[in-house]
Design a protein around this motif. Structure first.
Motif, PDB file in Angstrom:
ATOM      1  N   THR A  57      21.309 -36.067  20.443  1.00 11.52           N
ATOM      2  CA  THR A  57      21.056 -36.313  21.814  1.00 11.52           C
ATOM      3  C   THR A  57      21.843 -37.222  22.810  1.00 11.52           C
ATOM      4  OG1 THR A  57      19.557 -38.116  21.584  1.00 11.52           O
ATOM      5  CG2 THR A  57      18.548 -36.047  21.384  1.00 11.52           C
ATOM      6  N   GLY A  58      23.164 -37.522  22.255  1.00 16.30           N
ATOM      7  CA  GLY A  58      23.852 -38.451  22.701  1.00 16.30           C
ATOM      8  C   GLY A  58      25.029 -37.659  23.486  1.00 16.30           C
ATOM      9  N   PHE A  59      25.805 -38.660  24.198  1.00 13.55           N
ATOM     10  CA  PHE A  59      27.027 -37.953  25.049  1.00 13.55           C
ATOM     11  C   PHE A  59      27.790 -36.863  24.625  1.00 13.55           C
ATOM     12  CE2 PHE A  59      31.410 -38.923  26.945  1.00 13.55           C
ATOM     13  CZ  PHE A  59      31.104 -38.298  27.796  1.00 13.55           C
ATOM     14  N   ILE A  60      28.017 -37.166  23.370  1.00 14.41           N
ATOM     15  CA  ILE A  60      29.289 -36.047  22.563  1.00 14.41           C
ATOM     16  C   ILE A  60      28.227 -35.044  21.838  1.00 14.41           C
ATOM     17  CG2 ILE A  60      31.048 -35.666  21.063  1.00 14.41           C
ATOM     18  CD1 ILE A  60      32.415 -38.183  22.118  1.00 14.41           C
ATOM     19  N   GLY A  61      27.270 -35.823  21.335  1.00 19.07           N
ATOM     20  CA  GLY A  61      26.421 -35.044  20.154  1.00 19.07           C
ATOM     21  C   GLY A  61      25.732 -33.949  20.960  1.00 19.07           C
ATOM     22  N   VAL A  74      28.182 -32.120   7.766  1.00 19.77           N
ATOM     23  CA  VAL A  74      27.636 -33.144   8.556  1.00 19.77           C
ATOM     24  C   VAL A  74      28.699 -33.374   9.538  1.00 19.77           C
ATOM     25  CG1 VAL A  74      26.892 -35.422   8.486  1.00 19.77           C
ATOM     26  CG2 VAL A  74      26.207 -33.953   6.457  1.00 19.77           C
ATOM     27  N   VAL A  75      28.339 -33.651  10.974  1.00 22.40           N
ATOM     28  CA  VAL A  75      29.024 -34.186  12.005  1.00 22.40           C
ATOM     29  C   VAL A  75      28.418 -35.564  12.292  1.00 22.40           C
ATOM     30  CG1 VAL A  75      30.102 -33.669  14.366  1.00 22.40           C
ATOM     31  CG2 VAL A  75      29.799 -31.894  12.694  1.00 22.40           C
ATOM     32  N   HIS A  76      29.137 -36.330  12.184  1.00 23.54           N
ATOM     33  CA  HIS A  76      28.452 -37.848  12.259  1.00 23.54           C
ATOM     34  C   HIS A  76      29.007 -38.388  13.757  1.00 23.54           C
ATOM     35  CE1 HIS A  76      26.682 -41.745  11.977  1.00 23.54           C
ATOM     36  NE2 HIS A  76      27.525 -42.427  11.527  1.00 23.54           N
ATOM     37  N   ALA A 136      36.094 -32.435  22.864  1.00 21.96           N
ATOM     38  CA  ALA A 136      35.723 -33.257  21.441  1.00 21.96           C
ATOM     39  C   ALA A 136      34.905 -32.302  20.798  1.00 21.96           C
ATOM     40  CB  ALA A 136      35.225 -34.308  21.824  1.00 21.96           C
ATOM     41  N   ALA A 137      33.901 -31.757  21.200  1.00 22.64           N
ATOM     42  CA  ALA A 137      33.135 -30.632  20.574  1.00 22.64           C
ATOM     43  C   ALA A 137      33.763 -29.662  19.908  1.00 22.64           C
ATOM     44  CB  ALA A 137      31.772 -30.211  21.241  1.00 22.64           C
ATOM     45  N   ALA A 138      34.653 -28.817  20.614  1.00 16.19           N
ATOM     46  CA  ALA A 138      35.493 -27.828  20.250  1.00 16.19           C
ATOM     47  C   ALA A 138      36.262 -28.326  19.425  1.00 16.19           C
ATOM     48  CB  ALA A 138      36.120 -27.322  21.528  1.00 16.19           C
TER      49      ALA A 138
END
Length: 312
Positions: A9-13, A66-68, A205-207
């Motif tokens: 639920t965060g900025f990049i997440g 897992v993406v931390h 960043a997500a891409a």
């Protein structure tokens, strides 16, 4: 194929979750605030750093990757111990559980602060000797080390993705401060500031995470990513002003005068931060087929525009 995303639920997440879903992945969202997401989704509470190992192993049920993303970021005032607990001990717990219970990849979102402080000037790449200068940076570097230790028997399945300052809706920290400064009519003497910075949008960043999950070849232990090209501080503020519909009103005065004024006001360290040139080199990612975003200025304009629309 299911991916566990911490800090979902965060900025990049949030961006990571959205792009994984669009790419056809199942997603389990681990967050301190799972009640903020759709009750029908697979959302769980992220355990505290000192929770028993079994709590982290339970997160990995039916998970492949897992993406931390979860972290205590440097926009928060915290002690060295707090940063280490959130960014190193928690990371180690997750990485050990993932290495034991999952067959896929572990991507740890790190920061260029793991290798260089805000006053460093120069190029930052995967081979830059780590020299973190703040509690946040030291904790992110320790998180990198503990991730790779947990994956010692599977070293090509884990990586630390070092990001420069990230912008987008909901951003905090220095970029948010610059955007607030831009949303004024005050003339600003920033055109002559020598600092040039690599940045990255939260979407990119997500891409990049998605690129690393799709990559069929082994992962390197560390990657550095950024948008292109790096931007002068004045250009960043100018883009924000354009997005807000403000007059540009940026002018140049000799940098020596600004330095003297900052020193006289006891802001010498702020001057050093603002004038440092930090350029990231994403050549390793590019060599593996990744393409950096080349429209950073327009994305900054759009970030300010959306901020204004959201406030309205």
């Amino acid at each position: 194929m299911k991916v566990l995303v911490t800090g979902a639920t965060g900025f990049i997440g949030r961006q990571v979750v959205n792009q994984l879903g669009e790419a056809g992945f199942e997603v389990r969202m681990a967050s301190r605030r799972p009640q903020q997401v759709d009750p029908a989704s697979d959302a769980v509470l992220l355990p505290d750093f000192d929770a028993p190992a079994q709590a982290f192993q339970a997160l990995m049920r039916d998970v492949t990757h897992v993406v931390h993303c979860a972290a205590l970021n440097n926009d928060r005032k915290a002690s060295e111990a707090d940063f280490l607990a959130a960014n190193a001990t928690l990371t180690a717990q997750l990485a050990h559980a993932a290495a034991w219970r999952t067959s896929g990849r572990f991507i740890y979102l790190s920061s260029i602060r793991a290798v260089a402080g805000p006053r460093f000037s120069g190029m930052i790449s995967e081979v830059t000797p780590p020299a973190p200068q703040c509690a946040y940076g030291r904790s992110k570097r320790e998180g990198e080390i503990r991730t790779l230790e947990a994956y010692a028997s599977r070293p090509t399945d884990a990586t630390a993705l070092r990001l420069p300052p990230v912008y987008g809706e909901g951003m905090k920290g220095n970029l948010a401060t610059l955007m607030r400064l831009a949303d004024t009519t005050i003339p600003l003497p920033v055109s002559a500031l020598p600092g040039v910075r690599s940045l990255m949008s939260s979407e990119t960043a997500a891409a990049t995470v998605l690129h690393l999950l799709h990559r069929s070849q082994p992962l390197a232990p560390v990657y550095v990513a950024c948008d292109a090209p790096p931007l002068p501080i004045g250009a960043i503020i100018g883009a924000f002003r354009r997005g807000f519909g403000r007059p540009r009103r940026l002018f140049a005065i000799p940098a020596s005068l600004l330095r003297a004024a900052a020193t006289a006001l006891g802001k010498g360290s702020l001057w050093e931060n603002m004038t440092a040139t930090q350029i990231c080199d994403p050549s390793l990612l590019v060599s593996e087929g990744w393409v950096p975003q080349a429209d950073a200025l327009e994305r900054l304009v759009e970030t300010a525009r959306r901020s204004r629309s959201g406030a309205a």
